[in-house]
Scaffold this active site. Structure first.
Site, short mmCIF file in Angstrom:
data_model
loop_
_atom_site.label_atom_id
_atom_site.label_comp_id
_atom_site.label_asym_id
_atom_site.label_seq_id
_atom_site.Cartn_x
_atom_site.Cartn_y
_atom_site.Cartn_z
N ARG A 34 0.83 -1.20 0.00
CA ARG A 34 0.00 0.00 0.00
C ARG A 34 0.86 1.26 0.00
O ARG A 34 1.88 1.31 0.69
CB ARG A 34 -0.94 0.00 1.21
N ASN A 93 4.57 6.48 -13.49
CA ASN A 93 5.28 7.73 -13.78
C ASN A 93 6.74 7.42 -14.09
O ASN A 93 7.35 6.57 -13.44
CB ASN A 93 5.21 8.66 -12.56
N HIS A 106 7.45 1.36 -10.61
CA HIS A 106 6.26 1.00 -9.83
C HIS A 106 5.02 1.35 -10.63
O HIS A 106 4.99 2.36 -11.33
CB HIS A 106 6.23 1.71 -8.47
N HIS A 108 1.16 2.30 -10.04
CA HIS A 108 0.13 2.67 -9.06
C HIS A 108 -1.17 2.00 -9.50
O HIS A 108 -1.60 2.16 -10.66
CB HIS A 108 -0.11 4.18 -9.07
P1 5GP Z 1 5.96 8.38 -8.02
O1 5GP Z 1 5.71 9.84 -7.82
O2 5GP Z 1 7.42 8.05 -8.07
O3 5GP Z 1 5.18 7.81 -9.17
O4 5GP Z 1 5.31 7.66 -6.76
C1 5GP Z 1 6.02 7.34 -5.60
C2 5GP Z 1 5.00 6.88 -4.59
O5 5GP Z 1 5.68 6.25 -3.53
C3 5GP Z 1 4.18 8.02 -3.96
O6 5GP Z 1 2.79 7.78 -4.21
C4 5GP Z 1 4.54 7.95 -2.48
O7 5GP Z 1 3.44 8.22 -1.63
C5 5GP Z 1 5.03 6.52 -2.32
N1 5GP Z 1 6.01 6.35 -1.27
C6 5GP Z 1 7.11 7.10 -1.04
N2 5GP Z 1 7.80 6.62 0.00
C7 5GP Z 1 7.12 5.52 0.43
C8 5GP Z 1 7.36 4.58 1.49
O8 5GP Z 1 8.31 4.65 2.24
N3 5GP Z 1 6.43 3.59 1.63
C9 5GP Z 1 5.36 3.47 0.81
N4 5GP Z 1 4.51 2.46 1.04
N5 5GP Z 1 5.11 4.34 -0.19
C10 5GP Z 1 5.99 5.35 -0.37
#
Ligand code: 5GP
Length: 123
Positions: A34, A93, A106, A108
């Site tokens: 999550r 992203n 990753h 989402h």
């Molecule tokens: P991005 O912006 O790279 O597509 O998304 C990164 C995602 O990682 C964000 O939605 C953020 O909330 C999530 N995230 C960042 N650090 C952590 C963490 O330590 N644990 C979890 N579960 N999610 C994280």
């Protein structure tokens, strides 16, 4: 493009067990957990265990086994989270334009409410 993977990124630390996570699914090549700051009632991140920066890196360099496992895991998460009937959105992203915060691939998986139109105006 040559991809440079930073093994100190937060998801690498999660994969090594250095940082806790709320696991949804574990498979041979994939982990789903999550998001720490959920943007919807369901917000799960699906990541490969291998060191891939972004989707095109993964698609080019991962093995068939990793690619199949990862895509099956995304589908399983949708099913496990009850998103099949109401619908969902998957987003990955990448890089600067995609505003990627964590440089480990990753996906989402978002759902559990109406998600609005696909893109917001750029800020
Ligand atoms: P991005 O912006 O790279 O597509 O998304 C990164 C995602 O990682 C964000 O939605 C953020 O909330 C999530 N995230 C960042 N650090 C952590 C963490 O330590 N644990 C979890 N579960 N999610 C994280």
């Amino acid at each position: 493009m040559a991809y440079v993977y930073d093994d100190q990124n937060i998801f690498a630390k999660i994969l090594r067990g250095e940082i806790p996570n709320d696991t949804v699914l574990e498979t041979d090549h994939t982990l789903a957990f999550r998001d720490i700051q959920p943007q919807a009632p369901v917000h799960v991140l699906v990541i490969p265990r291998g060191p891939y920066v972004c989707y095109d890196h993964f698609a080019r360099e991962a093995s068939d086994a990793e690619i199949i496992d990862f895509n099956r895991a995304v589908g399983m998460v949708c099913k496990m989270e009850g998103l099949e009937d109401g619908g969902y959105r998957i987003i990955s992203n990448a890089g600067e334009a995609g505003v990627q915060e964590v440089p480990h691939l990753h996906i989402h998986v978002l759902g559990g409410r109406g998600l609005g139109r696909m893109l917001q105006p750029a800020r």
